[in-house]
Motif scaffolding. Sequence first.
Motif, PDB file in Angstrom:
ATOM      1  N   GLN A 213       0.354   8.914 -14.961  1.00 57.02           N
ATOM      2  CA  GLN A 213       0.145  10.317 -15.329  1.00 57.02           C
ATOM      3  C   GLN A 213       1.302  10.883 -16.133  1.00 57.02           C
ATOM      4  N   TRP A 214       2.552  10.555 -15.732  1.00 57.22           N
ATOM      5  CA  TRP A 214       3.689  11.297 -16.244  1.00 57.22           C
ATOM      6  C   TRP A 214       4.529  10.570 -17.297  1.00 57.22           C
ATOM      7  N   LEU A 215       4.448   9.247 -17.392  1.00 58.16           N
ATOM      8  CA  LEU A 215       5.274   8.582 -18.398  1.00 58.16           C
ATOM      9  C   LEU A 215       4.942   9.027 -19.830  1.00 58.16           C
ATOM     10  N   PRO A 216       3.681   9.271 -20.189  1.00 60.16           N
ATOM     11  CA  PRO A 216       3.434   9.788 -21.542  1.00 60.16           C
ATOM     12  C   PRO A 216       4.132  11.133 -21.796  1.00 60.16           C
TER      13      PRO A 216
ATOM     14  N   GLU B 284       0.823  -1.213   0.000  1.00 56.69           N
ATOM     15  CA  GLU B 284       0.000   0.000   0.000  1.00 56.69           C
ATOM     16  C   GLU B 284       0.856   1.262   0.000  1.00 56.69           C
ATOM     17  N   VAL B 285       1.995   1.222   0.698  1.00 56.09           N
ATOM     18  CA  VAL B 285       2.829   2.413   0.814  1.00 56.09           C
ATOM     19  C   VAL B 285       3.337   2.877  -0.541  1.00 56.09           C
ATOM     20  N   ALA B 286       3.385   1.973  -1.514  1.00 56.30           N
ATOM     21  CA  ALA B 286       3.909   2.322  -2.835  1.00 56.30           C
ATOM     22  C   ALA B 286       2.818   2.396  -3.900  1.00 56.30           C
ATOM     23  N   ALA B 287       1.574   2.173  -3.523  1.00 55.19           N
ATOM     24  CA  ALA B 287       0.521   2.065  -4.528  1.00 55.19           C
ATOM     25  C   ALA B 287       0.366   3.337  -5.356  1.00 55.19           C
ATOM     26  N   HIS B 288       0.520   4.510  -4.715  1.00 50.68           N
ATOM     27  CA  HIS B 288       0.329   5.763  -5.442  1.00 50.68           C
ATOM     28  C   HIS B 288       1.433   6.008  -6.471  1.00 50.68           C
ATOM     29  N   LEU B 289       2.572   5.287  -6.337  1.00 52.46           N
ATOM     30  CA  LEU B 289       3.672   5.506  -7.266  1.00 52.46           C
ATOM     31  C   LEU B 289       3.302   5.063  -8.680  1.00 52.46           C
ATOM     32  N   VAL B 290       2.502   4.026  -8.801  1.00 52.18           N
ATOM     33  CA  VAL B 290       2.033   3.604 -10.121  1.00 52.18           C
ATOM     34  C   VAL B 290       1.175   4.698 -10.750  1.00 52.18           C
TER      35      VAL B 290
END
Length: 297
Positions: free
Chosen positions: A67-70, A56-62
């Motif tokens: 959002q930003w990879l494109p 859960e601590v890393a879920a927002h990283l995806v």
Amino acid sequence: MDIPHADLTVDKDLAERLVRAQFPALAGPVALVAQGWDNALFRLGDAWAIRMPRREVAAHLVEHEQQWLPVLQQLVDLPLPVPVGVGRPGPEYPFAWSIIPWADGVGGAELAPTERDRYARQFAEFFAALHVPAPADAPHNPVRGVRLATRSVAVHARLDGLVGRLDTDELAQLRTIWDTGAAAAAYDGPAVWLHGDPHPGNVVIGASGLLATVVDFGDVTSGDPATDLSAAWLHFTPAGRAEFRARYTEHRQTDAASWARARAWAVSIGTAAFAASDGTGLMARMGREAIEQVLSG
């Protein structure tokens, strides 16, 4: 262990069900590739991969990647794992997840530093292209891209925790290298885009020995480019490091302070990998190699 305990079970059956429910046109055979530090990776058919948070601590990283990879792909020539499917959280799985292009190759952590030297110039060009001013709403990361002095307490505590695992002389040298970087002139340029976690486990190397892609942009942020320039020590031998530095400086202005900070960041990232391992496996090897390269100059 090399990886922390997962907050929930992320397995092949769950991945298959989510793909069939949300992206039926992409459904196909699913095979587990790796249970990583933060995410599980599955291969989907021949062309795709599934990236699913396991903590859960890393879920927002995806979500940052989605959002930003494109946007970042427009800056660099190297193909990035831009999501082709943005998975939605739901009752069965509470996190966002992604379907991304599959990249054939091996992880950089599986290669020796002498082998990684082959892509030193290419990696420098990648960072030179990426390191342009980022927008004000770029993701904030409190542990990457920041002034080194803000991390000194944590880094010194980690080094103290490695007493008995590293030689006394090695630890003394690492503390000096860190302190030298932290005392160097601070970065005073615009906050530029950063990968944020530029260790060898986050690159895929093709059959040519060159980069096929750079992965895991969960720590993407903006700030001091020295964070990413730590790759000079995290990946390469002195020969590759010299090539990396020369190529980068053909495109971006640096000074002695930039590289002192970069070497200090390599202390932080390399010792974090080593400290997180039990002394065996790729994480431990990657951390040990980084420490050896930092100490070599």
